[in-house]
Design a protein around this motif. Sequence first.
Motif, PDB file in Angstrom:
ATOM      1  N   VAL A  36     -29.839  22.564 -41.453  1.00 15.57           N
ATOM      2  CA  VAL A  36     -31.161  23.184 -41.328  1.00 15.57           C
ATOM      3  C   VAL A  36     -31.064  24.689 -41.101  1.00 15.57           C
ATOM      4  CG1 VAL A  36     -33.305  23.241 -39.985  1.00 15.57           C
ATOM      5  CG2 VAL A  36     -32.124  21.060 -40.378  1.00 15.57           C
ATOM      6  N   ALA A  37     -31.830  25.428 -41.893  1.00 15.83           N
ATOM      7  CA  ALA A  37     -32.077  26.842 -41.623  1.00 15.83           C
ATOM      8  C   ALA A  37     -33.577  27.075 -41.517  1.00 15.83           C
ATOM      9  CB  ALA A  37     -31.477  27.728 -42.712  1.00 15.83           C
ATOM     10  N   THR A  38     -34.351  26.345 -42.327  1.00 19.60           N
ATOM     11  CA  THR A  38     -35.810  26.499 -42.351  1.00 19.60           C
ATOM     12  C   THR A  38     -36.473  25.123 -42.364  1.00 19.60           C
ATOM     13  OG1 THR A  38     -36.024  26.445 -44.752  1.00 19.60           O
ATOM     14  CG2 THR A  38     -35.491  28.580 -43.749  1.00 19.60           C
ATOM     15  N   ALA A  39     -37.810  25.136 -42.255  1.00 18.13           N
ATOM     16  CA  ALA A  39     -38.567  23.888 -42.300  1.00 18.13           C
ATOM     17  C   ALA A  39     -38.399  23.177 -43.640  1.00 18.13           C
ATOM     18  CB  ALA A  39     -40.044  24.164 -42.028  1.00 18.13           C
ATOM     19  N   ASP A  40     -38.164  23.926 -44.701  1.00 16.15           N
ATOM     20  CA  ASP A  40     -37.938  23.300 -46.009  1.00 16.15           C
ATOM     21  C   ASP A  40     -36.719  22.388 -45.970  1.00 16.15           C
ATOM     22  OD1 ASP A  40     -40.122  24.494 -47.177  1.00 16.15           O
ATOM     23  OD2 ASP A  40     -38.997  26.177 -48.010  1.00 16.15           O
ATOM     24  N   ASP A  41     -35.687  22.812 -45.241  1.00 18.99           N
ATOM     25  CA  ASP A  41     -34.481  21.983 -45.126  1.00 18.99           C
ATOM     26  C   ASP A  41     -34.781  20.672 -44.398  1.00 18.99           C
ATOM     27  OD1 ASP A  41     -32.795  23.944 -46.339  1.00 18.99           O
ATOM     28  OD2 ASP A  41     -32.732  25.025 -44.437  1.00 18.99           O
ATOM     29  N   VAL A  42     -35.637  20.749 -43.391  1.00 20.53           N
ATOM     30  CA  VAL A  42     -35.983  19.555 -42.614  1.00 20.53           C
ATOM     31  C   VAL A  42     -36.610  18.498 -43.512  1.00 20.53           C
ATOM     32  CG1 VAL A  42     -37.427  18.675 -40.738  1.00 20.53           C
ATOM     33  CG2 VAL A  42     -36.209  20.848 -40.465  1.00 20.53           C
TER      34      VAL A  42
ATOM     35  N   ASN B 183     -20.024  24.710 -35.768  1.00 21.57           N
ATOM     36  CA  ASN B 183     -19.815  26.157 -35.793  1.00 21.57           C
ATOM     37  C   ASN B 183     -20.452  26.883 -34.614  1.00 21.57           C
ATOM     38  OD1 ASN B 183     -18.421  26.523 -38.434  1.00 21.57           O
ATOM     39  ND2 ASN B 183     -20.271  25.546 -39.228  1.00 21.57           N
ATOM     40  N   GLY B 184     -21.082  26.136 -33.721  1.00 20.19           N
ATOM     41  CA  GLY B 184     -21.686  26.762 -32.556  1.00 20.19           C
ATOM     42  C   GLY B 184     -22.957  27.531 -32.854  1.00 20.19           C
ATOM     43  N   ARG B 185     -23.571  27.243 -33.995  1.00 18.96           N
ATOM     44  CA  ARG B 185     -24.790  27.942 -34.400  1.00 18.96           C
ATOM     45  C   ARG B 185     -26.014  27.097 -34.072  1.00 18.96           C
ATOM     46  NH1 ARG B 185     -24.765  31.727 -38.376  1.00 18.96           N
ATOM     47  NH2 ARG B 185     -26.589  30.790 -39.377  1.00 18.96           N
ATOM     48  N   THR B 186     -27.058  27.753 -33.583  1.00 18.52           N
ATOM     49  CA  THR B 186     -28.337  27.077 -33.420  1.00 18.52           C
ATOM     50  C   THR B 186     -29.210  27.386 -34.637  1.00 18.52           C
ATOM     51  OG1 THR B 186     -29.249  28.964 -32.220  1.00 18.52           O
ATOM     52  CG2 THR B 186     -28.293  27.192 -30.903  1.00 18.52           C
ATOM     53  N   PHE B 187     -30.304  26.658 -34.756  1.00 16.26           N
ATOM     54  CA  PHE B 187     -31.323  27.024 -35.744  1.00 16.26           C
ATOM     55  C   PHE B 187     -32.650  27.096 -35.010  1.00 16.26           C
ATOM     56  CE2 PHE B 187     -31.056  22.371 -35.853  1.00 16.26           C
ATOM     57  CZ  PHE B 187     -32.383  21.972 -35.843  1.00 16.26           C
ATOM     58  N   ASP B 188     -33.653  27.637 -35.673  1.00 17.06           N
ATOM     59  CA  ASP B 188     -34.973  27.773 -35.067  1.00 17.06           C
ATOM     60  C   ASP B 188     -35.577  26.379 -34.893  1.00 17.06           C
ATOM     61  OD1 ASP B 188     -37.508  28.356 -34.235  1.00 17.06           O
ATOM     62  OD2 ASP B 188     -38.004  29.668 -35.928  1.00 17.06           O
TER      63      ASP B 188
END
Length: 216
Positions: A109-115, A144-149
């Motif tokens: 996920v990066a954006t709502a489209d991915d969801v 990778n230790g990354r969060t998303f919005d």
Amino acid sequence: MSISAKICGISTSEALDAAIAGGADYVGFVFFEKSPRHLEIDRAKELAALARGRVKSVVLTVNATDEALREIVDEVLPDVLQLHGSETPERVAEIKKLFERPVIKAISVATADDVRNADAYAGIADLILFDAKAVPGADLPGGNGRTFDWAALDGISDNLPFMLSGGLSPDNVAAAIARTHPVAVDVSSGVEIAPGIKDPERIRRFLQAAKTAKHT
């Protein structure tokens, strides 16, 4: 009832014991050679044997072949399969039928489209895992230790229970649960002192924070 929690990337008996002592519901073993958490079959088999009857074991693979999955399933005897690659809904259904195990399907996920990509797996995967999308060219699809919005999950259907991952740690997991209302949370790098090296104290803190978090 408290939320379920998974400690992924377990590679030592010390980390496994910490996860079990802290009340983890699942422990994850990674089969992806580019990952610092990758395990060979024999080591995963040993750890899974130690886990059996105490906590559910999950094996994580990335676009694995039937042959590779068969060896893992036959040797490790996992409770759950986690698919972290570009597996299609048809492939997920095929794996679930072939290996007769519940399946967790990861969605990057990066954006709502991915969801919205998760909709195609509804009724096929037993659980959706939303993870942060890796940066272009990254070696790893997750961990990778990354969060998303987390706002990207706002429109998700109440009929699609999910596990939340991506940059979670002992310090932010309670806020993540309160914001997104998952049925489960998953952590790997957020309880490490170095890539692939789990810290028992961070595992304890993460599980305590997850299990006592306010959620609906």
